[in-house]
Design an enzyme around this catalytic site. Structure first.
Site, PDB file in Angstrom:
ATOM      1  N   GLY A  62       0.699  -1.365   0.156  1.00 29.67           N
ATOM      2  CA  GLY A  62      -0.037   0.241  -0.080  1.00 29.67           C
ATOM      3  C   GLY A  62       0.826   1.332   0.069  1.00 29.67           C
ATOM      4  O   GLY A  62       2.026   1.125   0.342  1.00 29.67           O
ATOM      5  N   CYS A  89       5.318  -5.998   1.731  1.00 28.82           N
ATOM      6  CA  CYS A  89       5.543  -4.654   1.820  1.00 28.82           C
ATOM      7  C   CYS A  89       5.171  -3.927   2.876  1.00 28.82           C
ATOM      8  O   CYS A  89       5.426  -4.221   3.885  1.00 28.82           O
ATOM      9  CB  CYS A  89       5.107  -4.141   0.135  1.00 28.82           C
ATOM     10  SG  CYS A  89       5.991  -2.541  -0.155  1.00 28.82           S
ATOM     11  N   TYR A  90       3.927  -3.142   2.465  1.00 24.73           N
ATOM     12  CA  TYR A  90       3.124  -2.340   3.631  1.00 24.73           C
ATOM     13  C   TYR A  90       2.735  -3.357   4.609  1.00 24.73           C
ATOM     14  O   TYR A  90       2.529  -2.927   5.939  1.00 24.73           O
ATOM     15  CB  TYR A  90       1.979  -1.338   2.979  1.00 24.73           C
ATOM     16  CG  TYR A  90       1.356  -0.644   4.028  1.00 24.73           C
ATOM     17  CD1 TYR A  90       2.095   0.657   4.577  1.00 24.73           C
ATOM     18  CD2 TYR A  90       0.290  -1.058   4.507  1.00 24.73           C
ATOM     19  CE1 TYR A  90       1.318   1.280   5.570  1.00 24.73           C
ATOM     20  CE2 TYR A  90      -0.593  -0.329   5.583  1.00 24.73           C
ATOM     21  CZ  TYR A  90       0.101   0.763   5.692  1.00 24.73           C
ATOM     22  OH  TYR A  90      -0.531   1.607   6.968  1.00 24.73           O
ATOM     23  N   HIS A 176       7.904  -7.452  -3.258  1.00 21.28           N
ATOM     24  CA  HIS A 176       6.935  -8.137  -4.079  1.00 21.28           C
ATOM     25  C   HIS A 176       6.715  -9.293  -4.684  1.00 21.28           C
ATOM     26  O   HIS A 176       7.207  -9.140  -5.633  1.00 21.28           O
ATOM     27  CB  HIS A 176       6.118  -6.927  -4.778  1.00 21.28           C
ATOM     28  CG  HIS A 176       5.640  -5.652  -4.329  1.00 21.28           C
ATOM     29  ND1 HIS A 176       4.202  -5.583  -3.805  1.00 21.28           N
ATOM     30  CD2 HIS A 176       6.267  -4.649  -4.104  1.00 21.28           C
ATOM     31  CE1 HIS A 176       4.181  -4.470  -3.463  1.00 21.28           C
ATOM     32  NE2 HIS A 176       5.349  -3.784  -3.252  1.00 21.28           N
ATOM     33  N   GLU A 178       4.584 -11.006  -5.798  1.00 18.97           N
ATOM     34  CA  GLU A 178       3.551 -11.554  -6.779  1.00 18.97           C
ATOM     35  C   GLU A 178       3.906 -10.734  -8.342  1.00 18.97           C
ATOM     36  O   GLU A 178       3.484 -11.201  -9.271  1.00 18.97           O
ATOM     37  CB  GLU A 178       2.322 -10.625  -6.238  1.00 18.97           C
ATOM     38  CG  GLU A 178       2.292  -9.212  -6.566  1.00 18.97           C
ATOM     39  CD  GLU A 178       2.657  -8.583  -5.264  1.00 18.97           C
ATOM     40  OE1 GLU A 178       2.576  -7.499  -4.940  1.00 18.97           O
ATOM     41  OE2 GLU A 178       3.462  -9.031  -4.468  1.00 18.97           O
ATOM     42  N   ASP A 234     -17.329 -15.715 -21.829  1.00 15.74           N
ATOM     43  CA  ASP A 234     -17.917 -15.566 -20.348  1.00 15.74           C
ATOM     44  C   ASP A 234     -19.363 -16.400 -20.481  1.00 15.74           C
ATOM     45  O   ASP A 234     -19.775 -17.069 -19.578  1.00 15.74           O
ATOM     46  CB  ASP A 234     -18.096 -14.221 -19.761  1.00 15.74           C
ATOM     47  CG  ASP A 234     -16.812 -13.692 -19.670  1.00 15.74           C
ATOM     48  OD1 ASP A 234     -15.724 -14.348 -19.562  1.00 15.74           O
ATOM     49  OD2 ASP A 234     -16.658 -12.312 -19.521  1.00 15.74           O
ATOM     50  N   LYS A 382     -10.446 -14.262 -15.608  1.00 14.95           N
ATOM     51  CA  LYS A 382     -10.748 -14.488 -17.084  1.00 14.95           C
ATOM     52  C   LYS A 382      -9.982 -15.713 -17.635  1.00 14.95           C
ATOM     53  O   LYS A 382     -10.406 -16.744 -18.254  1.00 14.95           O
ATOM     54  CB  LYS A 382     -10.400 -13.467 -18.070  1.00 14.95           C
ATOM     55  CG  LYS A 382     -10.530 -13.541 -19.459  1.00 14.95           C
ATOM     56  CD  LYS A 382     -12.133 -13.220 -19.556  1.00 14.95           C
ATOM     57  CE  LYS A 382     -12.714 -13.152 -21.197  1.00 14.95           C
ATOM     58  NZ  LYS A 382     -13.864 -12.586 -21.168  1.00 14.95           N
TER      59      LYS A 382
END
Length: 527
Positions: A62, A89-90, A176, A178, A234, A382
């Site tokens: 954040g 992180c944050y 991070h 990710e 979808d 997706k």
């Protein structure tokens, strides 16, 4: 229209969003590890988090400083609840501060690729190098780890860059994991999920299908269900899931508004029905839509006309289905909608059904349509939808197709939507799609709209004669979720073949141009 919350999903890994640009990405990476995850806001109370029966919790990054007035924080009770927690992180700094560690400015901010020195592998960094590159984005750092925590890594600007308390199942990293730029980031996340939290990688397309089929049967019972089948990924996958669950209780309606690409209506009628056995009603409404669009060039007016006419046709079809079902005493009670998880997050973080975009996949259906919603995809991204579609046996031509807007080619013609202009665009679009597939590029692009500039003409030379033809625009883009996008660097050879074929085979076109604008500032579609 009644909004109904889907029955319970598997125990989630909750990603607590502290305003990070990467919160959804963390959730995606957890899903890639075959573990179910959900994003929740940091404002959610610990009691409400625990009420979701989380299998683990991840605190995101954040933009705030943990010691600033009004900075988001976490109730320390979270760390005493017995749920495995990882801070990023944050979130790492929030955990450190809440448990008695020290967080402060070091005077050396770190942004981008940063060398991490591993001093102890522990659980998180097992089987990773002693020096590795990771993606940092911080100005504050943890100076002292909380009591009972082992320091695993340091960087030049972070005296404590990773720590863990294995007994309490609490873990954290300053970087991070990710982000793909963190060399071993996915391994770090998987070590937390598998080894730290003890979770199994069982969130798979097969398990998703089994879970959703059971949930749909529980929700629908013996009632009838209808679905507006656009031909997009979808709605096709949502319809196939419901069909597998309740069989001929489902009726799909495809409105052929005359704005589809070449061969798409036939593909829906042939391939989708053959692979699913679904009952399909196709309404040929081309004249109705083209009549309503005659003389219209304003993009927003086009969209409103197409949406309005779609609603009217769908209402006619639903009255027909209701009348037929009534003869057999079967109530048409449910409407299938292809809401995806990003829709849920962006419309309120999934905190309540009232926040969901009820109109997202069915063209703006009015609130007075008296149906309850069946939303079998609302927990999925997706890429997961495509994987489920393949598990269900939907043809690759449908499940692997690029996103296509509800208004269809109507918003890819800059100018009036006429049968003549549609014919030009369909032929050009078919050539571009064919050549991209031949070049093996379908997996590299998110979408490649082909746009006809019907209101523009330029001078050209074709067959030794002067022409005054239309330009078409190729708009290849790469994206994960369409919120942001960059133009795809297609090989020049492929672009040359597409351009040559279009100008040779579509005589009304004498110029092919390439759109090299990112989103933002541009949108993916031109209108």
């Amino acid at each position: 229209m009644t909004l109904v919350t889907s029955p319970a999903a598997p125990r989630p890994v909750l990603v607590v969003d502290f305003g990070a640009q990467y919160a959804q990405l963390i959730a995606r990476r957890v899903r890639e590890a075959k573990v179910y995850s959900e994003v929740v806001p940091h404002s959610m109370s610990v009691a409400d988090m625990l009420a979701k029966d989380p299998a683990a919790i991840i605190l995101s990054g954040g933009p705030s400083s943990v010691y600033a007035d009004g900075a988001p924080s976490v109730d320390p009770a979270l760390f005493r609840a017995g749920v495995p927690v990882m801070g990023i992180c944050y979130g790492f700094q929030v955990m450190a501060q809440a448990l008695g560690g020290d967080v402060a400015k070091t005077g050396l901010s770190e942004f981008g690729g940063t060398q991490v020195d591993v001093c102890e592998s522990g659980v998180l960094l097992a089987n990773t190098p002693s020096q590795q590159s990771a993606w940092m984005s911080h100005g504050d750092s943890v100076h002292r780890a909380p009591e009972g925590f082992r320091v695993l890594a340091t960087t030049a600007g972070a005296p404590v860059a990773a720590f863990e308390n294995r007994e309490q199942r609490l873990f954290g990293v300053q970087w991070h994991p990710e982000v793909k730029h963190s060399e071993h980031g996915q391994s770090v996340l998987e070590h937390f999920l598998y080894d730290g939290a003890g979770l199994a990688p069982d969130w798979t397309p097969s398990s998703i299908v089994d879970d959703q089929v059971a949930l749909i049967r529980e929700q629908v019972g013996s009632a009838r269900v209808i679905c507006a089948l656009s031909g997009g990924v979808d709605s096709a996958v949502a319809a196939a899931l419901v069909q597998k669950a309740v069989g001929d209780q489902l009726t799909c309606v495809h409105v052929d508004h005359g704005l589809m690409r070449a061969g798409e209506v036939e593909q829906i009628e042939r391939d989708f029905v053959a692979s699913t056995g679904v009952r399909l009603i196709v309404r040929d409404e081309k004249e109705r839509f083209l009549g309503a669009l005659a003389g219209v060039t304003d993009p927003e007016t086009k969209r409103k006309i197409i949406g309005r006419e779609f609603i009217r046709v769908f209402e006619d079809a639903q009255r027909q289905i209701v009348a037929e079902a009534g003869e057999h005493g079967e109530e048409v009670k449910f409407l299938v909608q292809g809401t995806l998880y990003p829709d849920v997050v962006e419309s309120g973080g999934g905190e309540g059904a009232a926040n969901i975009k009820s109109h997202h996949n069915v063209g703006g259906l009015p609130d007075d349509l008296d149906f309850e919603l069946v939303e079998p995809l609302r927990a999925l991204f997706k890429d997961e939808v495509r994987a489920v579609g393949r598990e269900l046996g939907i043809p690759e031509e449908i499940v692997g197709r690029q996103p296509f807007p509800g208004p269809g080619l109507g918003i890819r013609i800059i100018g009036e939507v006429t049968e003549h202009n549609l014919d030009i665009l369909r032929r050009a679009d078919a050539i571009a799609r064919e050549e991209l597939t031949k070049a093996g590029l379908d997996g590299e692009i998110w979408q490649c709209p082909v746009v006809l500039l019907a209101d523009v003409r330029s001078v050209g030379v074709q067959g030794d004669g002067r022409t005054y033809g239309h330009p078409v625009v190729l708009r290849p883009v790469s994206s994960e979720d369409a919120m942001t996008a960059d133009w795809t660097r297609l090989p020049y050879e492929t672009l040359a073949v597409i351009s040559t074929r279009i100008t040779n085979e579509v005589r009304e076109v004498n110029r092919v141009v390439l759109d090299v604008t990112s989103k933002p500032p541009a949108t993916i579609e031109w209108e």
